[in-house]
Motif scaffolding. Structure first.
Motif, PDB file in Angstrom:
ATOM      1  N   ILE A  94       0.859  -1.178   0.000  1.00 55.50           N
ATOM      2  CA  ILE A  94       0.000   0.000   0.000  1.00 55.50           C
ATOM      3  C   ILE A  94       0.902   1.237   0.000  1.00 55.50           C
ATOM      4  N   VAL A  95       0.488   2.294  -0.718  1.00 56.74           N
ATOM      5  CA  VAL A  95       1.272   3.523  -0.736  1.00 56.74           C
ATOM      6  C   VAL A  95       0.965   4.308   0.543  1.00 56.74           C
ATOM      7  N   LEU A  96       1.904   4.233   1.502  1.00 58.41           N
ATOM      8  CA  LEU A  96       1.693   4.886   2.801  1.00 58.41           C
ATOM      9  C   LEU A  96       1.481   6.390   2.662  1.00 58.41           C
ATOM     10  N   LYS A  97       2.239   7.038   1.769  1.00 56.52           N
ATOM     11  CA  LYS A  97       2.104   8.495   1.612  1.00 56.52           C
ATOM     12  C   LYS A  97       0.663   8.881   1.292  1.00 56.52           C
ATOM     13  N   GLN A  98      -0.018   8.020   0.578  1.00 55.09           N
ATOM     14  CA  GLN A  98      -1.389   8.322   0.143  1.00 55.09           C
ATOM     15  C   GLN A  98      -2.449   7.942   1.181  1.00 55.09           C
ATOM     16  N   TYR A  99      -2.259   6.843   1.882  1.00 55.20           N
ATOM     17  CA  TYR A  99      -3.316   6.289   2.719  1.00 55.20           C
ATOM     18  C   TYR A  99      -3.059   6.309   4.223  1.00 55.20           C
ATOM     19  N   ARG A 100      -1.876   6.759   4.646  1.00 57.19           N
ATOM     20  CA  ARG A 100      -1.521   6.655   6.063  1.00 57.19           C
ATOM     21  C   ARG A 100      -2.276   7.634   6.956  1.00 57.19           C
ATOM     22  N   TRP A 101      -2.749   7.118   8.071  1.00 65.75           N
ATOM     23  CA  TRP A 101      -3.329   7.909   9.157  1.00 65.75           C
ATOM     24  C   TRP A 101      -2.401   7.768  10.350  1.00 65.75           C
ATOM     25  N   GLU A 102      -2.028   8.915  10.933  1.00 63.87           N
ATOM     26  CA  GLU A 102      -1.081   8.867  12.057  1.00 63.87           C
ATOM     27  C   GLU A 102      -1.690   9.397  13.349  1.00 63.87           C
ATOM     28  N   GLY A 103      -3.011   9.386  13.407  1.00 64.62           N
ATOM     29  CA  GLY A 103      -3.663   9.774  14.644  1.00 64.62           C
ATOM     30  C   GLY A 103      -3.942  11.255  14.764  1.00 64.62           C
ATOM     31  N   ASP A 104      -3.866  11.976  13.652  1.00 65.46           N
ATOM     32  CA  ASP A 104      -4.102  13.424  13.746  1.00 65.46           C
ATOM     33  C   ASP A 104      -5.558  13.774  13.566  1.00 65.46           C
TER      34      ASP A 104
END
Length: 104
Positions: A94-104
């Motif tokens: 998965i492309v992390l830059k596109q789909y990542r959620w870091e709790g913000d």
């Protein structure tokens, strides 16, 4: 989050907060739960989720942006992510830059 909650409870709370169509990593969850070095323990908590749990376990991937599971479990996780509109390669990347959620 209450610091008196158990690590497992904190992981459950974070897991419940991951938005539809997003993924996060084991390490991100560990960090948000207050134990940044506990990524493996997050995996253990997920492995022991109660049967029939509605928590979105499938939105958790490794730090390389890959599904860590294999075989039927990899297929199950890939399918669940695809159903949310998340692009997943046949190898489970998965492309992390596109789909990542870091709790913000």
């Amino acid at each position: 989050m209450d610091r008196h909650d158990s690590f497992q409870q904190r992981v459950y709370q974070i897991l419940a907060a991951i938005p539809y169509g997003k993924v996060t990593t084991y390490g991100d969850i560990a960090r948000l739960a207050g134990s940044p070095r506990a990524a493996r323990q997050v995996g253990g908590v997920l492995k022991r989720l109660p049967k029939g749990s509605k928590l979105p376990w499938h939105r958790v991937i490794n730090r390389l942006g890959e599904i860590s599971l294999s075989g039927d479990n990899l297929d199950r996780q890939r399918q669940a992510l695809l159903e949310e509109g998340i692009e997943v390669s046949p190898e489970g990347k998965i492309v992390l830059k596109q789909y990542r959620w870091e709790g913000d």
